[in-house]
Scaffold this active site. Structure first.
Site, PDB file in Angstrom:
ATOM      1  N   ARG A  30       0.833  -1.215   0.000  1.00 20.51           N
ATOM      2  CA  ARG A  30       0.000   0.000   0.000  1.00 20.51           C
ATOM      3  C   ARG A  30       0.867   1.264   0.000  1.00 20.51           C
ATOM      4  O   ARG A  30       0.484   2.286  -0.589  1.00 20.51           O
ATOM      5  CB  ARG A  30      -0.931  -0.019   1.226  1.00 20.51           C
ATOM      6  CG  ARG A  30      -2.103   0.968   1.126  1.00 20.51           C
ATOM      7  CD  ARG A  30      -2.977   0.955   2.372  1.00 20.51           C
ATOM      8  NE  ARG A  30      -4.201   1.745   2.216  1.00 20.51           N
ATOM      9  CZ  ARG A  30      -4.941   2.164   3.222  1.00 20.51           C
ATOM     10  NH1 ARG A  30      -4.616   1.865   4.471  1.00 20.51           N
ATOM     11  NH2 ARG A  30      -6.034   2.892   3.012  1.00 20.51           N
ATOM     12  N   SER A  76      -6.952   7.065  -0.504  1.00 20.81           N
ATOM     13  CA  SER A  76      -7.020   5.604  -0.594  1.00 20.81           C
ATOM     14  C   SER A  76      -8.094   5.202   0.413  1.00 20.81           C
ATOM     15  O   SER A  76      -7.973   5.486   1.604  1.00 20.81           O
ATOM     16  CB  SER A  76      -5.661   4.997  -0.222  1.00 20.81           C
ATOM     17  OG  SER A  76      -5.795   3.602  -0.033  1.00 20.81           O
ATOM     18  N   SER A  77      -9.145   4.544  -0.078  1.00 22.28           N
ATOM     19  CA  SER A  77     -10.322   4.270   0.771  1.00 22.28           C
ATOM     20  C   SER A  77      -9.979   3.311   1.903  1.00 22.28           C
ATOM     21  O   SER A  77      -8.924   2.661   1.894  1.00 22.28           O
ATOM     22  CB  SER A  77     -11.436   3.669  -0.076  1.00 22.28           C
ATOM     23  OG  SER A  77     -11.655   4.449  -1.224  1.00 22.28           O
ATOM     24  N   GLN A  78     -10.898   3.190   2.860  1.00 27.97           N
ATOM     25  CA  GLN A  78     -10.709   2.269   3.991  1.00 27.97           C
ATOM     26  C   GLN A  78     -10.631   0.831   3.466  1.00 27.97           C
ATOM     27  O   GLN A  78     -11.524   0.381   2.731  1.00 27.97           O
ATOM     28  CB  GLN A  78     -11.880   2.421   4.955  1.00 27.97           C
ATOM     29  CG  GLN A  78     -11.705   1.630   6.224  1.00 27.97           C
ATOM     30  CD  GLN A  78     -12.874   1.807   7.175  1.00 27.97           C
ATOM     31  OE1 GLN A  78     -13.920   2.354   6.811  1.00 27.97           O
ATOM     32  NE2 GLN A  78     -12.716   1.334   8.390  1.00 27.97           N
TER      33      GLN A  78
END
Ligand SMILES: C[S@@+](CC[C@H](N)C(=O)[O-])C[C@H]1O[C@@H](n2cnc3c(N)ncnc32)[C@H](O)[C@@H]1O
Length: 352
Positions: A30, A76-78
């Site tokens: 990530r 960046s989404s959950q």
């Protein structure tokens, strides 16, 4: 925080990860998708050189990567939300997937790791450019990033799946795919729908940022705009849920109230930490609130009438057996600008 801890955190969000998706989360770094860092919750900027950077990256939390003033405009989404959406997408190796909202490129990388061929579109040219660079740096093949408004889709292409990672008022009729997973506005927020043949089911509540352009066009069935400065709200009915509703069950009540009364929204109310279910009057300064313990507060010129309506909605949900939001089947129909129509939720039925 190890990658293993990361998967546990995602699962704690209530998601059952398929082995393939767990492997994708474990494999894709990530941090490669936030090379310029992200905004911490206290408003300061976390940088890759910070000692706690990796620990924060591998948490089940959204990472805001671009702001306009105080408003997040890319992130960046959950991860647990991404996982629920990808599971609902039912993506298989070889599927052609269109993603609306490339953002950091991390979600597209996960989809590619599942064997999909991905086209990911972002309306912001710099964001699209950085997503492209991050995918290259992370050596992820199988993703093409385009700059454009996602309403148009991707010229001439047909897809098996469409995934939308930004909040929209309705689906573009130009996305022709068997399954579309998208956060579609309902009563003030964007619950995620899985749509097949113009019928959707709710996957999960979400708090996505709002899309630019025709995907958020005005249409005849909108939720009320955000409240203005609220009048003094006073008690009308005492608590009736003991214990009070859990947050997700409270969202089920909110969802149903939004189906039955289009003045329903979720908003901050004075003296409450969490957003509350509120039915707004036409001035958007009065109306009635139902709290998680079932009590009703109301304010404004017609407070008593709105309090009665709020209590009736609460009791209707109880009488229906407390339906969860996943029990609703949502029909979508074209609405809005005839030049650029969108498919908006326009009918609901309970399936159980
Ligand atoms: C929450 S971020 C997407 C997260 C992303 N999928 C990821 O994995 O990092 C939402 C993105 O949607 C983009 N966006 C907003 N409106 C759009 C539109 N009409 N078409 C395409 N992208 C849009 C924003 O620029 C933003 O980058």
């Amino acid at each position: 925080m190890s990658r293993r801890g990361f998967l546990e955190q995602i699962r704690q969000g209530g998601v059952s990860l398929s082995p393939e998706l767990a492997a994708a989360f474990a494999a894709v770094p990530r941090e490669a998708f936030v090379p310029d860092g992200f905004q911490r919750r206290d408003g300061t900027w976390a940088k890759p050189s910070d000692a706690d950077f990796l620990e924060l990256i591998y948490k089940d939390d959204v990472l805001v990567t671009k702001v306009d003033g105080r408003t997040p405009i890319s992130s960046s989404s959950q991860p647990s939300l991404m996982a629920m959406m990808i599971e609902a997408l039912d993506v298989r190796p070889g599927h052609r997937v269109l993603e609306i909202g490339a953002g950091t490129g991390y979600n597209a990388a996960l989809l590619a790791s599942l064997g999909a061929e991905v086209v990911s579109v972002d309306v912001q040219p710099d964001v699209a450019g950085k997503a492209r660079e991050a995918l290259k740096a992370a050596k992820i093949d199988g993703v093409r990033v385009e700059h454009g408004d996602g309403y148009a889709g991707s010229a001439g292409d047909r897809f098996d799946r469409v995934i939308v990672t930004v909040g929209i008022a309705g689906l573009s009729p130009r996305w022709r795919a068997e399954v579309v997973v998208a956060p579609v506005e309902h009563a003030g927020t964007h619950p995620v729908l899985a749509v097949r043949d113009r019928a959707g089911t709710v996957v999960t509540p979400s708090g996505f940022m709002t899309a630019a352009g025709p995907l958020t066009a005005a249409h005849p069935f909108p939720a009320p705009a955000a409240p203005g400065t609220l009048a003094e709200f006073t008690d009308y009915e005492g608590p009736c849920f003991d214990p009070p509703l859990e947050p997700l069950t409270y969202r089920d009540l909110w969802y149903a109230a939004g189906v039955w009364n289009r003045r329903t929204t979720l908003a901050a109310v004075p003296h409450r930490e969490q957003n509350a279910l509120i039915i707004l009057d036409l001035t958007r300064t009065g109306g009635a609130v139902v709290l998680p313990d079932g009590s009703v507060l109301a304010g404004g010129a017609e407070a008593a009438a709105w309090a009665a309506e709020a209590a009736a909605l609460r009791d209707r949900w109880l009488g229906a057996g407390r339906p969860p939001m996943r029990a609703w089947r949502v029909g979508l129909a074209p609405a809005g600008d005839p030049e650029a129509p969108i498919l908006v939720p326009s009918s609901w039925e309970l399936t159980r």
